[in-house]
Design a protein around this motif. Structure first.
Motif, mmCIF file in Angstrom:
data_model
loop_
_atom_site.group_PDB
_atom_site.id
_atom_site.type_symbol
_atom_site.label_atom_id
_atom_site.label_comp_id
_atom_site.label_asym_id
_atom_site.label_seq_id
_atom_site.Cartn_x
_atom_site.Cartn_y
_atom_site.Cartn_z
ATOM 1 N N UNK A 162 -2.454 13.307 -8.381
ATOM 2 C CA UNK A 162 -1.736 13.974 -9.465
ATOM 3 C C UNK A 162 -1.838 13.188 -10.763
ATOM 4 N N UNK A 163 -1.472 13.860 -11.829
ATOM 5 C CA UNK A 163 -1.228 13.195 -13.102
ATOM 6 C C UNK A 163 -0.060 13.902 -13.769
ATOM 7 N N UNK A 164 0.207 13.584 -14.997
ATOM 8 C CA UNK A 164 1.344 14.174 -15.709
ATOM 9 C C UNK A 164 1.083 15.656 -15.963
ATOM 10 N N UNK A 165 2.143 16.449 -15.912
ATOM 11 C CA UNK A 165 2.036 17.878 -16.199
ATOM 12 C C UNK A 165 3.262 18.319 -16.988
ATOM 13 N N UNK A 166 3.131 19.468 -17.639
ATOM 14 C CA UNK A 166 4.243 20.141 -18.303
ATOM 15 C C UNK A 166 5.037 19.198 -19.202
ATOM 16 N N UNK A 167 6.353 19.086 -18.971
ATOM 17 C CA UNK A 167 7.210 18.315 -19.871
ATOM 18 C C UNK A 167 6.884 16.821 -19.873
ATOM 19 N N UNK A 168 6.229 16.336 -18.825
ATOM 20 C CA UNK A 168 5.895 14.909 -18.778
ATOM 21 C C UNK A 168 5.001 14.506 -19.945
ATOM 22 N N UNK A 169 4.128 15.408 -20.384
ATOM 23 C CA UNK A 169 3.268 15.082 -21.531
ATOM 24 C C UNK A 169 4.099 14.889 -22.793
ATOM 25 N N UNK A 170 5.177 15.663 -22.911
ATOM 26 C CA UNK A 170 6.061 15.485 -24.065
ATOM 27 C C UNK A 170 6.661 14.092 -24.058
ATOM 28 N N UNK A 171 7.113 13.643 -22.887
ATOM 29 C CA UNK A 171 7.720 12.312 -22.793
ATOM 30 C C UNK A 171 6.702 11.219 -23.132
ATOM 31 N N UNK A 172 5.445 11.414 -22.699
ATOM 32 C CA UNK A 172 4.425 10.377 -22.860
ATOM 33 C C UNK A 172 3.833 10.358 -24.265
ATOM 34 N N UNK A 173 3.528 11.533 -24.808
ATOM 35 C CA UNK A 173 2.715 11.600 -26.026
ATOM 36 C C UNK A 173 3.535 11.913 -27.271
ATOM 37 N N UNK A 174 4.527 12.784 -27.142
ATOM 38 C CA UNK A 174 5.218 13.297 -28.331
ATOM 39 C C UNK A 174 6.529 12.559 -28.598
ATOM 40 N N UNK A 175 7.431 12.522 -27.600
ATOM 41 C CA UNK A 175 8.739 11.877 -27.801
ATOM 42 C C UNK A 175 8.626 10.381 -27.566
ATOM 43 N N UNK A 176 7.962 9.707 -28.512
ATOM 44 C CA UNK A 176 7.707 8.274 -28.377
ATOM 45 C C UNK A 176 8.881 7.479 -28.907
ATOM 46 N N UNK A 177 8.989 6.225 -28.453
ATOM 47 C CA UNK A 177 10.006 5.330 -28.975
ATOM 48 C C UNK A 177 11.328 5.436 -28.235
ATOM 49 N N UNK A 178 12.250 4.535 -28.613
ATOM 50 C CA UNK A 178 13.539 4.409 -27.941
ATOM 51 C C UNK A 178 14.703 4.759 -28.867
ATOM 52 N N UNK A 179 14.429 5.409 -29.972
ATOM 53 C CA UNK A 179 15.507 5.693 -30.917
ATOM 54 C C UNK A 179 16.516 6.654 -30.311
ATOM 55 N N UNK A 180 17.751 6.587 -30.837
ATOM 56 C CA UNK A 180 18.817 7.452 -30.332
ATOM 57 C C UNK A 180 18.468 8.916 -30.571
ATOM 58 N N UNK A 181 17.838 9.197 -31.696
ATOM 59 C CA UNK A 181 17.458 10.572 -31.994
ATOM 60 C C UNK A 181 16.463 11.113 -30.978
#
Length: 596
Positions: A56-75
């Protein structure tokens, strides 16, 4: 003639066998046998989940976590995901990205498997004091192998659901203790459930119901629910700016149907009457068919009504029934395209809650040998169906992982050529459902920090045909390969000549560094040619339509180019692979193909 009577009493023989088996279990130790069975089920399930989930690899919402929603900010952490607050799962993902990277998906699947088995363990702790130990173990084993919820168990992209379920069940367990420490733990676990997924709302309402039913003396414990609920409400009001509400007027008006459809799918999943008979394709096999579930759901509702009429109702019964009801209402309010009531993720969460309710109903059953035998047969058939569904789910995730990793391998090969704003997938892809909705530059930035989940060039060559076709399709898109009509095609007279692989409906004649393709009279010839570096140019009569389909890693010529009329050329830039391109060219008139 006198009717023959059986010389052996079948029911008596079964009762004798069961009694003998029970004596042996008692000698071994009923508790020891039950816990060994449970431990074996947990170990076997964990091994099968990881073994069947390979590739397996990342699918669906996991790509958002990996590529788009980067960083540790509260927002970033508080931004809703499809309307849900998922702080805890995001923290898990970001912690894994920072420690193990994105090269392998196995650590993420391992976390999901641990969370699933945690859900099963908490389920057992909730039912073991309410049922005879063998019954509690049997229901827990069904949760452990609950294949009807395959998409939650076999992958990792449903970590929010698993976190919300585990924290919510833990909250119910802590709430029953009615101690200061237990109440503090219940409050914290409810906060974690609300911070993981919207199922936490159902658990919050269930906990509030339990406290209310305890009478005025217990109402002072309402802070257990109030504190996390106020925090969640504050987030909800803040998150409205994103306009991600899952609730629709159409879903609310169809809520009764939505609840009925969900409950039918859940009951079918529990009993095992949800699979499509026969050998059919994966998309059909992994659907949870609810047809058999409707009479089962009616039967469950009837048993609940009978229980309410004849038996004393504990606070725990009302709490479990309330959580299940609130959960069904919440899901029904958000149903729509892509959120069908028989989706595996809904069946998983609803199935665990329904089995908690079944355990409450099972407390009043007077068991006999015949009834126990029927229950054992149904349990065995349900277990077989659910285990088979886990295997099919693993196969589907493996196939999806292959195409995603091959697509990304193609992107890696064209790294120096691709437009930074190139969308990795869009609605034009045909190899699988698109889920990588990000640009090439965003992906390359993520891989710089966490590593690449893509196939290596060697792995790509050994991948499945579908995966290699996906790589070809991505390369055609990434390199913007197209047929360019031109009256005078650019030809390299000293270039490497193309190599004829196959001719059908015509013949090919070598002419210097070119091939003259001659279709048979009245036919359209089809010619497969291995191309030299740089691409091809072809000359044909004006107005003659030529169809081209490209292939490189795949065997089939699955990626067609829009046809044009007259002479044209196809420029193919070099990339990081020396595997040659191939073209299938269909022409009804003489066509000369040359290196470009």
């Amino acid at each position: 003639a006198r009717e023959l009577r059986p010389q052996v009493d079948p029911l008596g023989a079964i009762e004798s066998f069961v009694a003998s088996l029970a004596r042996r279990v008692r000698r071994f130790g009923e508790t020891r046998a039950a816990y060994l069975t449970l431990a074996f089920a947990f170990v076997l399930a964990g091994a099968l989940i990881l073994a069947w989930g390979r590739g397996q690899t990342f699918i669906n919402d996991e790509w958002t976590y990996l590529v788009i929603d980067r960083g540790w900010s509260l927002g970033t952490l508080l931004t809703p995901q499809n309307g849900h607050l998922i702080v805890l799962p995001l923290l898990l993902y970001k912690g894994l990205f920072a420690t193990v990277g994105a090269g392998s998906h196995l650590p993420y699947q391992g976390v999901a498997a641990i969370l699933h088995l945690t859900v099963a363990l908490l389920f057992f702790l909730l039912v073991r004091t309410r049922l005879r130990l063998p019954l509690a173990v049997g229901l827990t084993v069904l949760v452990v192998f609950f294949g009807a919820g395959w998409d939650t168990i076999m992958g990792a992209y449903e970590l929010p659901n698993l976190c919300g379920m585990a924290a919510g069940l833990g909250m119910l367990l802590a709430l029953e203790r009615r101690t200061g420490g237990g109440d503090l733990a219940a409050c914290g676990l409810l906060a974690l459930s609300l911070a993981s997924f919207s199922i936490g709302i159902a658990f919050a309402l269930g906990a509030l119901l339990a406290i209310w039913l305890g009478g005025r003396a217990q109402w002072k414990r309402a802070w257990i629910v109030a504190v996390p609920s106020i925090l969640y409400l504050a987030w909800f009001l803040w998150a409205r700016r994103f306009g991600q509400s899952e609730v629709t007027a159409a879903a609310i008006s169809s809520m009764f149907s939505g609840i009925a459809d969900q409950l039918a799918a859940i009951c079918a999943g529990i009993i095992g009457l949800f699979r499509t008979p026969g050998s059919v394709g994966l998309p059909t096999l992994i659907e949870v068919r609810p047809e058999w579930g409707y009479p089962l759901a009616l039967g469950l509702v009837g048993l609940v009504a009978l229980h309410l009429r004849r038996a004393s109702r504990s606070i725990h019964f009302w709490t479990v029934a309330g959580v299940l009801f609130f959960y069904l209402v919440l899901v029904s309010a958000g149903l729509g395209p892509g959120r069908e009531p028989n989706a595996g993720r809904y069946v998983y969460m609803g199935g665990v809650l329904t089995l908690l309710l079944v355990a409450e109903l099972g407390r009043d059953i007077r068991w006999s040998t015949a009834l126990g035998l029927v229950a054992f047969v149904v349990f065995g058939l349900a277990l077989v169906a659910n285990v088979a569904e886990l295997r099919d789910g693993g196969r589907l995730f493996e196939a999806e992982g292959d195409t995603n990793r091959a697509t990304l391998a193609a992107l890696e090969l064209s790294r120096d050529r691709v437009d930074p704003n190139f969308p990795v997938e869009d609605g034009s892809v045909t190899h699988s459902h698109p889920d990588m909705f990000f640009t090439a530059s965003a992906y390359f930035e993520a891989t710089r920090d966490f590593g690449s989940p893509a196939f290596s060039p060697e792995e790509l060559l050994g991948a499945s045909e579908l995966a290699r076709e996906a790589a070809d399709e991505e390369l055609v898109r990434a390199l913007a390969l197209a047929v360019k009509p031109t009256a005078v095609p650019k030809v390299d007279p000293r270039g490497v000549p193309p190599k004829l692989l196959k001719a059908s409906g015509g013949r090919a004649k070598p002419v210097a560094s070119c091939f003259l393709l001659v279709p048979d009279l009245g036919q359209t010839g089809s010619f497969q040619i291995e191309l030299p570096p740089g691409g091809l140019a072809y000359r044909t009569a004006p107005g003659t339509e030529v169809k081209l389909a490209l292939s490189r890693f795949g065997e089939a010529f699955a990626t067609g180019l829009p046809p044009t009329a007259g002479s044209a050329e196809v420029a193919i830039p070099t990339d990081a692979s020396d595997v040659p391109w191939r073209v299938e060219l269909d022409a009804a008139r003489r066509t000369t193909v040359c290196p470009r």
